[in-house]
Design an enzyme around this catalytic site. Structure first.
Site, PDB file in Angstrom:
ATOM      1  N   CYS A  35     -13.108  38.523  55.741  1.00 39.34           N
ATOM      2  CA  CYS A  35     -13.317  39.857  55.153  1.00 39.34           C
ATOM      3  C   CYS A  35     -14.709  40.007  54.568  1.00 39.34           C
ATOM      4  O   CYS A  35     -15.074  41.073  54.085  1.00 39.34           O
ATOM      5  CB  CYS A  35     -12.234  40.183  54.121  1.00 39.34           C
ATOM      6  SG  CYS A  35     -12.279  39.165  52.669  1.00 39.34           S
ATOM      7  N   LYS A  84      -7.504  44.912  52.122  1.00 37.31           N
ATOM      8  CA  LYS A  84      -8.739  44.392  52.738  1.00 37.31           C
ATOM      9  C   LYS A  84      -9.113  42.998  52.220  1.00 37.31           C
ATOM     10  O   LYS A  84      -9.925  42.323  52.823  1.00 37.31           O
ATOM     11  CB  LYS A  84      -9.904  45.386  52.584  1.00 37.31           C
ATOM     12  CG  LYS A  84     -10.415  45.618  51.186  1.00 37.31           C
ATOM     13  CD  LYS A  84     -11.505  46.691  51.221  1.00 37.31           C
ATOM     14  CE  LYS A  84     -11.926  47.148  49.852  1.00 37.31           C
ATOM     15  NZ  LYS A  84     -12.865  46.328  49.165  1.00 37.31           N
ATOM     16  N   ASP A  85      -8.471  42.556  51.123  1.00 33.98           N
ATOM     17  CA  ASP A  85      -8.729  41.193  50.621  1.00 33.98           C
ATOM     18  C   ASP A  85      -7.832  40.140  51.280  1.00 33.98           C
ATOM     19  O   ASP A  85      -8.059  38.949  51.132  1.00 33.98           O
ATOM     20  CB  ASP A  85      -8.482  41.122  49.102  1.00 33.98           C
ATOM     21  CG  ASP A  85      -9.483  41.948  48.301  1.00 33.98           C
ATOM     22  OD1 ASP A  85     -10.589  42.193  48.824  1.00 33.98           O
ATOM     23  OD2 ASP A  85      -9.154  42.344  47.173  1.00 33.98           O
ATOM     24  N   ARG A 115     -21.008  44.524  55.682  1.00 34.80           N
ATOM     25  CA  ARG A 115     -20.588  45.649  56.545  1.00 34.80           C
ATOM     26  C   ARG A 115     -21.305  46.942  56.155  1.00 34.80           C
ATOM     27  O   ARG A 115     -21.805  47.685  57.001  1.00 34.80           O
ATOM     28  CB  ARG A 115     -19.067  45.832  56.392  1.00 34.80           C
ATOM     29  CG  ARG A 115     -18.521  47.139  56.937  1.00 34.80           C
ATOM     30  CD  ARG A 115     -17.059  47.326  56.538  1.00 34.80           C
ATOM     31  NE  ARG A 115     -16.857  47.491  55.109  1.00 34.80           N
ATOM     32  CZ  ARG A 115     -17.041  48.627  54.446  1.00 34.80           C
ATOM     33  NH1 ARG A 115     -17.442  49.713  55.073  1.00 34.80           N
ATOM     34  NH2 ARG A 115     -16.834  48.689  53.144  1.00 34.80           N
ATOM     35  N   ARG A 116     -21.352  47.206  54.847  1.00 31.01           N
ATOM     36  CA  ARG A 116     -22.008  48.431  54.389  1.00 31.01           C
ATOM     37  C   ARG A 116     -23.516  48.347  54.625  1.00 31.01           C
ATOM     38  O   ARG A 116     -24.148  49.318  55.042  1.00 31.01           O
ATOM     39  CB  ARG A 116     -21.724  48.669  52.902  1.00 31.01           C
ATOM     40  CG  ARG A 116     -20.285  49.080  52.615  1.00 31.01           C
ATOM     41  CD  ARG A 116     -20.047  49.265  51.119  1.00 31.01           C
ATOM     42  NE  ARG A 116     -18.686  49.711  50.845  1.00 31.01           N
ATOM     43  CZ  ARG A 116     -17.931  49.258  49.856  1.00 31.01           C
ATOM     44  NH1 ARG A 116     -18.412  48.322  49.043  1.00 31.01           N
ATOM     45  NH2 ARG A 116     -16.719  49.721  49.666  1.00 31.01           N
ATOM     46  N   ARG A 142     -21.037  47.922  38.532  1.00 33.61           N
ATOM     47  CA  ARG A 142     -21.788  48.473  39.665  1.00 33.61           C
ATOM     48  C   ARG A 142     -22.383  49.845  39.341  1.00 33.61           C
ATOM     49  O   ARG A 142     -23.546  50.093  39.605  1.00 33.61           O
ATOM     50  CB  ARG A 142     -20.883  48.542  40.905  1.00 33.61           C
ATOM     51  CG  ARG A 142     -20.525  47.149  41.407  1.00 33.61           C
ATOM     52  CD  ARG A 142     -19.623  47.189  42.628  1.00 33.61           C
ATOM     53  NE  ARG A 142     -19.119  45.851  42.917  1.00 33.61           N
ATOM     54  CZ  ARG A 142     -18.961  45.346  44.126  1.00 33.61           C
ATOM     55  NH1 ARG A 142     -19.259  46.073  45.178  1.00 33.61           N
ATOM     56  NH2 ARG A 142     -18.492  44.133  44.293  1.00 33.61           N
ATOM     57  N   ARG A 144     -22.561  42.245  42.856  1.00 35.24           N
ATOM     58  CA  ARG A 144     -21.155  41.957  42.640  1.00 35.24           C
ATOM     59  C   ARG A 144     -20.729  42.606  41.342  1.00 35.24           C
ATOM     60  O   ARG A 144     -21.518  43.189  40.647  1.00 35.24           O
ATOM     61  CB  ARG A 144     -20.941  40.437  42.560  1.00 35.24           C
ATOM     62  CG  ARG A 144     -20.829  39.771  43.924  1.00 35.24           C
ATOM     63  CD  ARG A 144     -19.995  38.510  43.858  1.00 35.24           C
ATOM     64  NE  ARG A 144     -18.616  38.799  43.437  1.00 35.24           N
ATOM     65  CZ  ARG A 144     -17.743  37.861  43.098  1.00 35.24           C
ATOM     66  NH1 ARG A 144     -18.088  36.599  43.112  1.00 35.24           N
ATOM     67  NH2 ARG A 144     -16.522  38.180  42.733  1.00 35.24           N
TER      68      ARG A 144
END
Length: 319
Positions: A244, A81-82, A129-130, A157, A151
């Site tokens: 992305c 996805k990166d 997106r989330r 996190r 981040r």
């Protein structure tokens, strides 16, 4: 005489090291050669800016690709996805191994699920997106939440939840699986609630296009079903002209009748980060048998989404 070790370029994060270590073992088995990890610091690792600000696409990838092209490493492992959707001249994705769980997960205080979070709960995530999908879900289910941009690595996190600064964070199941922390998940989010990022849970093993011997060896690690699925997802992302860091979710899954895979369903979503507007569509068809057919599936769905107003929901179009 033992053969010279293959050099595997990897980011330095705990997650990158874990997934690269797993790939190194697999490559060692198929080639019979030792594999050593070469740690490379990328711009995305040292910059403290939000991913959306530094132009998410490629910030974790460029330094690894430079090292490949300079011959400092033999191959590199990326979280798919990166990877930017455009093919890089001189490099080839030699293998896309079988995908991990593509879902997003919640790690919340007091072992709560998303639906049990208190009114006004603060939920951390770095992904527009989330945010878009969580806020849309909250709107339609009468929940009050606040999405907070964050981040940092997995430890950082989850630390926001442990310290009480946030009520919950949303992360990728695959990452937590790879670093052995999946038992800290308090809720697995159905893909009907939050569609993952295109390629989420999959890895890309990349090497130079002229290294035919290594390409042939790495091909043994390729999972054809994962490859066609992520190709369709990334084709959708590319056709929406989104990087992305754009609020695009996509998932291609295989629909099986017993043991026989019959069809592939591709779902896509794009929305405003406040969740007020979402364009969500899906298409189902035969499993693509070629790279071109997988690309076409993504483009077709993107065209339908654009016709329904997807372009206006992505903010800045990625260059």
């Amino acid at each position: 005489m033992t053969e010279k070790a293959l050099r595997l370029g990897t980011r330095r994060s705990k997650l990158a090291m874990a997934q690269s270590g797993q790939v190194a073992d697999a490559v060692s088995q198929v080639t019979g050669r030792p594999v050593e990890l070469v740690e490379i610091t990328t711009y995305g690792d040292v910059s403290r800016e939000a991913l959306a600000q530094i132009g998410g696409t490629g910030v974790f990838v460029a330094a690894l690709r430079d090292a490949l092209l300079r011959g400092e490493v033999d191959f590199a492992v990326h979280s798919l996805k990166d990877l930017p959707t455009a093919q890089h001249e001189g490099l080839v994705v030699a293998a896309v191994p079988e995908r991990e769980d593509p879902r997003d997960v919640v790690v919340a205080r007091d072992a709560r699920k998303l639906t049990d979070l208190p009114r006004g709960a603060r939920i951390g995530t770095g992904a527009p997106r989330r945010m878009a999908q969580l806020n849309a879900y909250a709107r339609t289910h009468g929940m009050e939440i606040e999405t907070v941009p964050i981040r940092g690595n997995v430890d950082t996190r989850i630390g926001y939840v442990r310290s009480g600064e946030l009520d919950a964070v949303v992360l990728a199941a695959a990452g937590l699986n790879r670093v052995g922390r999946i038992d800290e998940v308090t809720d697995f989010l159905s893909v009907d609630t939050v569609l993952p990022a295109p390629g989420q849970g999959a890895l890309a093993i990349e090497c130079t296009a002229d290294n035919t011997e290594l390409i042939a060896a790495l091909a043994e690690l390729d999972d054809p079903f994962t490859r066609v699925a992520v190709t369709a997802e990334r084709s959708l992302l590319a056709a929406l002209e989104a990087g992305c860091s754009a609020p695009v979710g996509a998932l291609a899954d295989l629909l099986a009748d017993g043991q026989i895979v019959k069809e592939m369903r591709l779902r896509g979503v794009v929305g405003t980060t406040d969740g007020s507007t979402l364009v969500q569509l899906s298409t189902t068809g035969p499993v693509p048998e070629t790279h071109e057919a997988a690309l076409a599936l993504g483009r077709e769905l993107a065209t339908e989404m654009l016709a329904q107003g997807a372009a206006g929901l992505m903010g800045e179009r990625a260059q």
